[in-house]
Write an enzyme that holds these catalytic residues in place. Structure first.
Site, PDB file in Angstrom:
ATOM      1  N   SER A  80      17.306 -17.869   7.900  1.00 54.45           N
ATOM      2  CA  SER A  80      17.948 -17.226   9.050  1.00 54.45           C
ATOM      3  C   SER A  80      16.995 -17.231  10.238  1.00 54.45           C
ATOM      4  CB  SER A  80      18.324 -15.786   8.702  1.00 54.45           C
ATOM      5  OG  SER A  80      18.784 -15.133   9.872  1.00 54.45           O
ATOM      6  N   HIS A  91      20.834 -20.829   8.879  1.00 57.02           N
ATOM      7  CA  HIS A  91      21.729 -19.686   9.103  1.00 57.02           C
ATOM      8  C   HIS A  91      21.521 -19.166  10.532  1.00 57.02           C
ATOM      9  CE1 HIS A  91      24.109 -16.212   7.659  1.00 57.02           C
ATOM     10  NE2 HIS A  91      23.301 -15.460   8.394  1.00 57.02           N
ATOM     11  N   ASP A 132      22.699 -16.378  13.250  1.00 54.78           N
ATOM     12  CA  ASP A 132      23.364 -15.091  13.452  1.00 54.78           C
ATOM     13  C   ASP A 132      23.817 -14.953  14.899  1.00 54.78           C
ATOM     14  OD1 ASP A 132      23.120 -13.749  10.879  1.00 54.78           O
ATOM     15  OD2 ASP A 132      20.955 -13.810  11.249  1.00 54.78           O
ATOM     16  N   MET A 162      25.544 -12.367  17.499  1.00 53.84           N
ATOM     17  CA  MET A 162      25.846 -10.926  17.648  1.00 53.84           C
ATOM     18  C   MET A 162      26.281 -10.633  19.076  1.00 53.84           C
ATOM     19  SD  MET A 162      22.549  -9.353  15.720  1.00 53.84           S
ATOM     20  CE  MET A 162      21.943 -10.005  14.158  1.00 53.84           C
ATOM     21  N   HIS A 206      27.034 -17.307  11.302  1.00 52.16           N
ATOM     22  CA  HIS A 206      27.495 -15.975  10.888  1.00 52.16           C
ATOM     23  C   HIS A 206      27.890 -15.187  12.142  1.00 52.16           C
ATOM     24  CE1 HIS A 206      26.081 -11.902   8.893  1.00 52.16           C
ATOM     25  NE2 HIS A 206      27.370 -11.912   9.176  1.00 52.16           N
ATOM     26  N   MET A 264      28.918 -12.139  14.047  1.00 53.63           N
ATOM     27  CA  MET A 264      28.992 -10.670  14.034  1.00 53.63           C
ATOM     28  C   MET A 264      29.505 -10.254  15.409  1.00 53.63           C
ATOM     29  SD  MET A 264      25.474 -10.008  11.970  1.00 53.63           S
ATOM     30  CE  MET A 264      24.942 -11.685  12.269  1.00 53.63           C
ATOM     31  N   MET A 299      27.282  -9.103   2.409  1.00 50.54           N
ATOM     32  CA  MET A 299      26.132  -8.547   3.146  1.00 50.54           C
ATOM     33  C   MET A 299      25.383  -7.589   2.222  1.00 50.54           C
ATOM     34  SD  MET A 299      25.977  -9.969   6.062  1.00 50.54           S
ATOM     35  CE  MET A 299      24.537  -9.031   6.579  1.00 50.54           C
ATOM     36  N   GLY A 358      22.942  -6.654  11.636  1.00 49.66           N
ATOM     37  CA  GLY A 358      22.432  -6.384  12.975  1.00 49.66           C
ATOM     38  C   GLY A 358      20.955  -6.704  13.135  1.00 49.66           C
ATOM     39  N   GLY A 380      14.792  -8.106   8.372  1.00 51.23           N
ATOM     40  CA  GLY A 380      13.716  -7.296   7.810  1.00 51.23           C
ATOM     41  C   GLY A 380      14.118  -5.975   7.190  1.00 51.23           C
ATOM     42  N   ASP A 421      23.263 -12.137   2.066  1.00 51.12           N
ATOM     43  CA  ASP A 421      22.492 -12.087   3.316  1.00 51.12           C
ATOM     44  C   ASP A 421      21.904 -10.698   3.520  1.00 51.12           C
ATOM     45  OD1 ASP A 421      21.509 -12.406   5.898  1.00 51.12           O
ATOM     46  OD2 ASP A 421      23.473 -12.704   6.837  1.00 51.12           O
ATOM     47  N   GLY A 422      20.575 -10.637   3.530  1.00 55.69           N
ATOM     48  CA  GLY A 422      19.880  -9.394   3.833  1.00 55.69           C
ATOM     49  C   GLY A 422      18.891  -8.977   2.762  1.00 55.69           C
ATOM     50  N   GLY A 423      17.614  -8.951   3.128  1.00 54.46           N
ATOM     51  CA  GLY A 423      16.586  -8.441   2.215  1.00 54.46           C
ATOM     52  C   GLY A 423      16.282  -9.323   1.022  1.00 54.46           C
TER      53      GLY A 423
HETATM   54  C1  DX5 Z   1      21.405  -9.444   9.563  1.00 55.36           C
HETATM   55  C2  DX5 Z   1      21.534 -10.940   9.550  1.00 55.36           C
HETATM   56  C3  DX5 Z   1      20.655 -11.645   8.601  1.00 55.36           C
HETATM   57  C4  DX5 Z   1      19.176 -11.470   8.821  1.00 55.36           C
HETATM   58  C5  DX5 Z   1      18.566 -11.448   7.457  1.00 55.36           C
HETATM   59  O1  DX5 Z   1      22.466  -8.917  10.259  1.00 55.36           O
HETATM   60  O2  DX5 Z   1      22.876 -11.290   9.254  1.00 55.36           O
HETATM   61  O3  DX5 Z   1      20.980 -13.038   8.545  1.00 55.36           O
HETATM   62  O4  DX5 Z   1      18.561 -12.459   9.585  1.00 55.36           O
HETATM   63  O5  DX5 Z   1      17.209 -11.158   7.564  1.00 55.36           O
HETATM   64  P1  DX5 Z   1      16.319 -10.753   6.329  1.00 55.36           P
HETATM   65  O6  DX5 Z   1      16.338 -11.895   5.367  1.00 55.36           O
HETATM   66  O7  DX5 Z   1      14.980 -10.510   6.944  1.00 55.36           O
HETATM   67  O8  DX5 Z   1      16.915  -9.505   5.741  1.00 55.36           O
HETATM   68 ZN    ZN Z   2      23.337 -13.390   8.839  1.00 51.12          ZN
END
Ligand code: DX5
Ligand code: ZN
Length: 215
Positions: A7, A30, A32, A34, A63, A65, A134, A139, A142, A172-174
């Site tokens: 990402s 990926h 994002d 927003m 993605h 958002m 998710m 948003g 990290g 996606d996330g963490g």
């Molecule tokens: C959050 C994004 C993710 C983000 C993930 O809203 O959709 O794609 O970049 O970042 P990490 O892998 O650091 O959680």
């Molecule tokens: Zn994402």
């Protein structure tokens, strides 16, 4: 072996292309998008997708958002997105958004937030190429991985098998070396990873580690 989608939210925005060139072995990139309304942050838009599509060989996993994504999916497909993800929470017309993505020639993905039950997307499963679960509230990069996502992936994977469907499951996330094996075993096909990859000195090595842990 798991597919990995770095990402670029965690890449250096002033050296985006340089960072992207330094990630080898990834399956998708990926991106994002927003709008400051659906999520409390702003990020990349159409121009970034267009630029990346022109300058990189890798497939773009976009993605969205944003509120009412159906108004933009055609433009993102034309800009060069291979996969376009739309949140069930972002529109009254999720089925139309998915239809428009496919009509525009891209692969369609439906996305659910951590607080949204799978029942919200059950009807859409035969229509999509990928489902994104998710594992943080969207948003920001990290954030800490939400453990409840594991059971959600397992239930979705069981549903896919029971219905004989073939969509990919993305998370996606963490995601990091600490949980990639667990999500892979639960049924995830594609792992998005932002900070785990771009906050390390060797991006390619991070991608390879995620893959090696799921061999
Ligand atoms: C959050 C994004 C993710 C983000 C993930 O809203 O959709 O794609 O970049 O970042 P990490 O892998 O650091 O959680
Ligand atoms: Zn994402």
């Amino acid at each position: 072996m798991i597919k990995v989608a770095p990402s670029i939210l965690s890449a250096d925005p002033a050296n985006l292309m340089k960072d992207v060139e330094q990630v080898q072995g990834a399956d998708y990139l990926h991106v994002d998008v927003m709008d400051g309304s659906f999520v409390p942050n702003l990020s990349f838009g159409l121009n970034t997708v267009k630029g990346l599509a022109q300058d990189c060989d890798i497939k773009l996993d976009v993605h969205l958002m944003i509120q009412n994504p159906e108004n933009y999916v055609e433009q993102f497909a034309q800009a060069g997105a291979s996969i376009i993800g739309v949140h069930v929470e972002s529109t009254q017309h999720i089925a139309r958004a998915i239809q428009l993505i496919k009509q525009a020639g891209a692969q369609a993905e439906v996305v659910v937030n951590p607080g949204t039950p799978l029942t919200e997307l059950e009807e859409l499963l035969p229509e999509v190429d990928q489902v994104l679960i998710m594992s943080v509230n969207p948003g920001f990069g990290g954030q800490k991985f939400l453990e409840s996502s594991i059971s959600k992936v397992k239930r979705l994977s069981a549903l896919r098998q029971a219905r004989g469907l073939e969509f990919d499951i993305e998370i996606d996330g963490g995601i990091s070396d600490q949980n990639v094996k667990q999500v892979y075993d639960a049924g995830v096909d594609v792992a998005v990873a932002g900070s785990y990859i771009f906050n390390a000195p060797d991006y390619t090595k991070q991608v390879q580690t995620l893959k090696d842990l799921t061999k």
